[in-house]
Enzyme design. Structure first.
Site, PDB file in Angstrom:
ATOM      1  N   GLU A  44       0.840  -1.202   0.000  1.00  0.00           N
ATOM      2  CA  GLU A  44       0.000   0.000   0.000  1.00  0.00           C
ATOM      3  C   GLU A  44       0.875   1.253   0.000  1.00  0.00           C
ATOM      4  OE1 GLU A  44      -2.790   0.078   3.269  1.00  0.00           O
ATOM      5  OE2 GLU A  44      -3.861   1.800   2.429  1.00  0.00           O
ATOM      6  N   ASN A  70     -12.510  -1.315  -0.821  1.00  0.00           N
ATOM      7  CA  ASN A  70     -11.745  -1.795   0.322  1.00  0.00           C
ATOM      8  C   ASN A  70     -12.428  -1.344   1.607  1.00  0.00           C
ATOM      9  OD1 ASN A  70      -9.153  -2.683   1.804  1.00  0.00           O
ATOM     10  ND2 ASN A  70      -9.435  -0.572   2.495  1.00  0.00           N
ATOM     11  N   GLU A  71     -12.687  -2.276   2.480  1.00  0.00           N
ATOM     12  CA  GLU A  71     -13.265  -1.975   3.804  1.00  0.00           C
ATOM     13  C   GLU A  71     -14.363  -0.921   3.675  1.00  0.00           C
ATOM     14  OE1 GLU A  71     -10.315  -1.415   6.886  1.00  0.00           O
ATOM     15  OE2 GLU A  71      -9.561  -3.455   6.603  1.00  0.00           O
ATOM     16  N   TYR A 105      -6.852  -9.010  11.505  1.00  0.00           N
ATOM     17  CA  TYR A 105      -5.510  -8.751  12.043  1.00  0.00           C
ATOM     18  C   TYR A 105      -5.387  -9.313  13.451  1.00  0.00           C
ATOM     19  CZ  TYR A 105      -4.433  -5.441   8.268  1.00  0.00           C
ATOM     20  OH  TYR A 105      -4.160  -4.861   7.043  1.00  0.00           O
ATOM     21  N   GLU A 163      -6.298  -9.134   3.700  1.00  0.00           N
ATOM     22  CA  GLU A 163      -5.458  -8.433   4.679  1.00  0.00           C
ATOM     23  C   GLU A 163      -5.426  -9.278   5.938  1.00  0.00           C
ATOM     24  OE1 GLU A 163      -6.060  -4.265   5.508  1.00  0.00           O
ATOM     25  OE2 GLU A 163      -6.591  -3.855   3.416  1.00  0.00           O
ATOM     26  N   GLN A 203       2.116  -6.097   5.662  1.00  0.00           N
ATOM     27  CA  GLN A 203       2.235  -5.800   4.259  1.00  0.00           C
ATOM     28  C   GLN A 203       3.599  -6.288   3.770  1.00  0.00           C
ATOM     29  OE1 GLN A 203       1.045  -1.805   3.172  1.00  0.00           O
ATOM     30  NE2 GLN A 203      -0.873  -1.933   4.313  1.00  0.00           N
TER      31      GLN A 203
HETATM   32  O1  AHR Z   1      -3.030  -2.495   6.261  1.00  0.00           O
HETATM   33  C1  AHR Z   1      -3.345  -1.273   6.856  1.00  0.00           C
HETATM   34  C2  AHR Z   1      -4.812  -0.911   6.721  1.00  0.00           C
HETATM   35  O2  AHR Z   1      -5.590  -1.827   7.425  1.00  0.00           O
HETATM   36  C3  AHR Z   1      -5.408  -0.928   5.347  1.00  0.00           C
HETATM   37  O3  AHR Z   1      -5.164   0.235   4.628  1.00  0.00           O
HETATM   38  C4  AHR Z   1      -6.865  -1.065   5.622  1.00  0.00           C
HETATM   39  O4  AHR Z   1      -7.560  -1.682   4.578  1.00  0.00           O
HETATM   40  C5  AHR Z   1      -6.903  -1.839   6.924  1.00  0.00           C
HETATM   41  O5  AHR Z   1      -7.743  -1.267   7.837  1.00  0.00           O
END
Ligand code: AHR
Length: 540
Positions: A63, A210-211, A287, A342, A391
């Protein structure tokens, strides 16, 4: 504790129990598990191979965030750092060894404020824009569409482009797709050629936003679905080579962790859809954070925090099952894939860094967590068709850290390199008496494992010892096979927060490991906090 790795017959469970007893009885005293607790037994069934583990489970995410692109990938043609057309050569060489299947770009949250026209044409004339999501810094747009495809090409990967569904429009998206993929001499096709690329680009994966439930517009699931349909309809790939297996896959925004609203809405819309639009996947983001906002210090880690992160990581197994069950209801033929595009460890920003740059230390802990995630994705290979770690360089849980002209490989990099044989391999069911790793109130599986048959016929096994204090001694039996050897690499280090640095780049690196052949069984000694990947050889 027996972990069920696949749906299994009672007879198989009985056979495993017998094997555990035999293995324990046959084990020489020196090979007893240290700590004198559980016997660890693992049995494989190579005759009953499951689905193919898509190489796209090992995808990456790059990103426009911090130094993820600028400095980490792009240094510019005039840089003294060795580069090819502005893309740093050391990073490219390291990534090539990972056989990165796809790179997701330009975001993340950045994607929903990205306007592709800012990043094409002569670089000196590109506008400077803002990156409000990530540190409020300026964006030079020196790395745009052509530079991204060049990067993907240099590392031997495929492109995964995320569309701007929040501040963009279906027209902007449709024109970007035409620009990237048309072979015809249209206005946009000719513009691409004038900018240096005559042939259409190959675009394998397309993110429809995205999101959208969060940074991508905080849309309700129903609102998102209405928006998404236009993008799925009009963002067409015109590359004539992309048919059949090579056809572009459109990935709709899916669930935020445990929330099922998007999964339900997108899957129901897809089931009831009319002919004019389609998708091939939905995304899931998850995450490992240790709470929100992340507060754990990534560089100094105690076993309490470590155990909490392991437990949180393992939750993704249940999440995938939950979303997969909804998908099964709407799509029993499994035409739509789940893309965990992600995932990874997200901890507190390193002191003294821009908190918007998401810089953290990457340690042995992260490699263990990566192994657990990849194992879970592989077990769900029937539905999980892709995943992208967050990432790639310098951000969150990266493969590589750069510092000016220097570069260091993280433990997660080594883990991904060790797992390369699992790309496109057939899943092999196994049963593991995993033992228990206890910390405070937490009681977790001590070991984890997957096995797979590669295209060349080789049988591969990956075993993780999560326990930071106790080595494990594993007895391995492979149904119907008389084993000659099992050898490979093990990744371990003295502490869960052991890491590599520019001064000590090899503090955590894989070393050779081999199992001892013991009749029809093998014995493998695994250090505490370790991941081993072995190739199993049969007697001829
Ligand atoms: O990876 C960091 C961020 O986490 C990304 O930009 C977003 O899609 C997510 O919330």
């Amino acid at each position: 504790m027996i972990m069920r790795m696949t749906r299994s017959a009672a007879g198989w469970a009985f056979a495993l129990a017998a094997f555990i007893a035999l293995a324990a009885a046959a084990a020489p005293a020196a090979a007893q598990p240290q700590g004198g607790d559980e016997a660890i037994a693992l049995a494989l069934r190579p005759g009953q191979e499951g689905p193919t583990i898509s190489r796209h489970l090992f995808g990456q995410f790059a990103e426009h965030l911090g130094t993820g692109i600028y400095g980490g990938v792009w240094v510019g043609e005039e840089s003294p750092i060795p580069n090819v057309r502005g893309i740093r050569s050391d990073v490219v060489a390291a990534l090539r060894a990972l056989r990165v299947p796809n790179v997701r770009w330009p975001g993340g949250c950045f994607a929903d404020e990205y306007h592709w026209r800012d990043g094409i044409g002569p670089r000196a004339q590109r506008p400077t824009t803002l990156n409000p999501n990530w540190g409020g810094v300026t964006e030079s747009n020196q790395f745009g569409t052509h530079e991204f495809f060049d990067f993907v090409d240099q590392i031997g990967s495929e492109a995964y482009v995320s569309l701007n569904l929040a501040t963009g429009s279906p027209r902007e998206a449709a024109e970007w797709l035409e620009y990237m993929t048309t072979p015809q001499p249209t206005r946009l096709g000719r513009e691409r050629a004038a900018n240096g690329r005559a042939d259409p680009y190959r675009l394998l994966l397309l993110g429809l936003g995205n999101e959208s439930w969060g940074c991508g517009g905080a849309m309700s699931a129903d609102h998102y679905v209405e928006e998404m349909k236009s993008y799925a309809r009009f963002a067409r790939n015109f590359n004539p080579d992309q048919t059949g297996e090579n056809a572009m896959r459109r990935i709709a925004v899916g669930p935020d962790g445990a929330s099922t609203a998007y999964t339900e809405a997108v899957m129901q819309a897809w089931r009831d859809k009319v002919w004019s639009w389609d998708i091939e996947g939905i995304s899931l983001h998850y995450y490992t954070t240790g709470g929100w906002p992340p507060s754990y210090d990534s560089a100094r880690f105690g076993t309490r925090e470590y155990a909490a992160l392991i437990a949180e990581t393992l939750n993704i197994d249940r999440l995938i099952s939950t979303h997969a069950a909804i998908m099964d209801r709407h799509d029993p033929e499994r035409r739509i894939g789940l893309y965990v595009d992600e995932w990874g460890v997200w901890l507190a920003p390193l002191p003294g860094t821009n908190p918007g740059f998401l810089q953290q230390q990457s340690t042995l802990r992260d490699a263990v967590i990566a192994a657990l995630n990849l194992n879970i994705f592989a077990r769900h290979a029937e539905r999980v068709r892709g995943a992208n770690i967050a990432q790639m360089v310098n951000v969150l849980q990266p493969m590589i850290f750069t510092d000016g002209p220097r570069m260091v490989l993280t433990p997660t990099y080594h883990l991904f390199r060790m797992y390369v044989p699992f790309q496109e391999a057939r899943f092999v069911p196994l049963q593991l008496a995993a033992g228990t790793y206890r910390h405070g109130d937490l009681s977790l599986p001590r070991l984890d494992a997957i096995a797979a048959r590669a295209a060349d016929g080789a049988l591969w096994l990956a075993v993780t010892n999560v326990d930071p204090e106790r080595p494990a001694s594993l007895s391995l039996n492979v149904e119907g096979m008389h084993l000659r050897s099992a050898a490979g690499e093990v990744l371990t280090a003295p502490r869960v927060d052991s890491h590599n640095s520019l001064d000590a780049p090899d503090a955590v690196r894989p070393r050779p490991i081999a199992a001892r052949v013991d009749g029809t069984a093998l014995r493998l000694d695994l250090p505490a906090t370790s991941v081993a990947v072995l190739r199993l050889e049969a007697e001829r």
